[in-house]
Structure formats: C-alpha cells, structure tokens
Design an enzyme around this catalytic site. Structure first.
Site, PDB file in Angstrom:
ATOM      1  N   HIS A   1      62.154  38.594  57.385  1.00  0.00           N
ATOM      2  CA  HIS A   1      61.564  38.790  55.405  1.00  0.00           C
ATOM      3  C   HIS A   1      62.103  38.448  54.997  1.00  0.00           C
ATOM      4  CE1 HIS A   1      64.302  41.156  58.498  1.00  0.00           C
ATOM      5  NE2 HIS A   1      65.023  41.382  56.963  1.00  0.00           N
TER       6      HIS A   1
ATOM      7  N   ASP B   1      60.216  48.879  51.688  1.00  0.00           N
ATOM      8  CA  ASP B   1      61.801  49.474  52.677  1.00  0.00           C
ATOM      9  C   ASP B   1      62.303  51.409  53.012  1.00  0.00           C
ATOM     10  OD1 ASP B   1      64.859  46.843  53.183  1.00  0.00           O
ATOM     11  OD2 ASP B   1      64.998  49.270  53.607  1.00  0.00           O
TER      12      ASP B   1
HETATM   13  P1  5GP Z   1      67.521  43.132  57.335  1.00  0.00           P
HETATM   14  O1  5GP Z   1      68.456  43.384  57.292  1.00  0.00           O
HETATM   15  O2  5GP Z   1      67.234  42.223  58.372  1.00  0.00           O
HETATM   16  O3  5GP Z   1      68.244  41.810  56.376  1.00  0.00           O
HETATM   17  O4  5GP Z   1      66.729  43.854  57.013  1.00  0.00           O
HETATM   18  C1  5GP Z   1      65.651  45.295  57.320  1.00  0.00           C
HETATM   19  C2  5GP Z   1      65.164  45.999  56.354  1.00  0.00           C
HETATM   20  O5  5GP Z   1      64.251  47.043  57.502  1.00  0.00           O
HETATM   21  C3  5GP Z   1      66.089  47.003  56.032  1.00  0.00           C
HETATM   22  O6  5GP Z   1      66.336  46.725  54.246  1.00  0.00           O
HETATM   23  C4  5GP Z   1      65.816  47.875  56.330  1.00  0.00           C
HETATM   24  O7  5GP Z   1      66.051  49.225  55.428  1.00  0.00           O
HETATM   25  C5  5GP Z   1      64.211  48.282  56.874  1.00  0.00           C
HETATM   26  N1  5GP Z   1      63.457  48.699  57.676  1.00  0.00           N
HETATM   27  C6  5GP Z   1      64.482  48.907  58.674  1.00  0.00           C
HETATM   28  N2  5GP Z   1      63.852  49.791  59.630  1.00  0.00           N
HETATM   29  C7  5GP Z   1      62.152  49.559  59.034  1.00  0.00           C
HETATM   30  C8  5GP Z   1      61.210  50.357  58.919  1.00  0.00           C
HETATM   31  O8  5GP Z   1      61.620  51.180  60.055  1.00  0.00           O
HETATM   32  N3  5GP Z   1      60.169  50.759  58.084  1.00  0.00           N
HETATM   33  C9  5GP Z   1      60.715  49.684  57.243  1.00  0.00           C
HETATM   34  N4  5GP Z   1      59.204  49.889  55.996  1.00  0.00           N
HETATM   35  N5  5GP Z   1      62.162  49.422  56.792  1.00  0.00           N
HETATM   36  C10 5GP Z   1      62.702  49.331  58.420  1.00  0.00           C
END
Ligand code: 5GP
Ligand code: ZN
Length: 114
Positions: free
Chosen positions: A100, A30
């Site tokens: 994810h 992440d």
């Molecule tokens: P959600 O909030 O949708 O459950 O989680 C999305 C996750 O993706 C977050 O923890 C965020 O830090 C991660 N994330 C967002 N953009 C990127 C990126 O460009 N690369 C990576 N490796 N992680 C990302």
C-alpha cells in the site's frame, strides 16, 4: 488472500471509507490518520511486500503513484506538497502485508522519518 486485512477490505468483508476505485487500485482512508489527509492506495491484487514485485508490476506501481498524485491534487495539496511512502518489512514498520502506498498531506512533515 483469505487472511489478509486489505483483501478483506477490497472484497467488502470489512468496511472502509473508499475515496477512489477502479479495476486495478482502490484508495481508502487510513483508520489511524497521521496527517489531515492520510489515505492508502492499494492494488486489488494481493502482493505481500515490495520484494515480490516483478517487471510485470511496473505499470501497476506507476498507476498507484499517479493515483496518489491525483488524490493529492483533488484535495488541493499539489502546490503545498505531500508525501508518499511504501513501507517494506520490519525496519520500515510494515504492519499489513499487502502493499500500500501511503499519501500524507495537510501538515508539514519532518525529514528524515523517525
Ligand atoms: P504499514 O504500517 O503497513 O505501512 O501501514 C498500515 C496502515 O494501515 C496503517 O497506517 C494503519 O493505520 C492502517 N490500517 C490498519 N488497519 C486498518 C483498517 O482496518 N482499516 C483501514 N482503513 N486502515 C487500517
Ligand atoms: Zn491482500
């Protein structure tokens, strides 16, 4: 899916630190880690939210869960423990609409989440 951030990571258009990959799933670090170990298990196939899952995806979800457990074991967190989380839509704070599985480990995690 063209506009999807995680599809772009999977196709190598956008860089990420990949910790594991096979024909169905990919595991990346992440970018904004919330624990000493914070990785995301992604299916290669674009699925926007958990709401789009069908019975045909049951095996895929099982693979994602077992992959998270395997990465946790490899990191030495199996005994201490870890958390796995799928966020779905607004109230859970989903920000990337390609499902994810978060794997967090390496610190004590509070329950329930905020
Ligand atoms: P959600 O909030 O949708 O459950 O989680 C999305 C996750 O993706 C977050 O923890 C965020 O830090 C991660 N994330 C967002 N953009 C990127 C990126 O460009 N690369 C990576 N490796 N992680 C990302
Ligand atoms: Zn996608």
């Amino acid at each position: 899916m063209d506009s999807c951030l995680f599809c772009k990571i999977i196709s190598r258009e956008i860089p990420a630190t990949i910790v594991y990959e096979d024909e169905h799933v990919i595991v990346i670090e992440d970018i904004n880690p919330k624990a000493p170990l914070h990785v995301l298990v992604l299916p290669r196939r674009h699925i926007a939210t958990l709401n789009e899952l069908t019975p045909a995806d049951d095996g895929l979800i099982g693979e994602m869960m077992r992959r998270a457990a395997s990465v946790a074991l490899k990191g030495g967190f199996d005994e201490r423990g870890y958390r796995t989380v799928f966020n779905c839509n607004r109230d859970a704070g989903q920000t990337v609409f390609h499902i994810h599985l978060h794997l967090l480990a390496g610190r004590s995690l509070t329950w329930p989440p905020g």
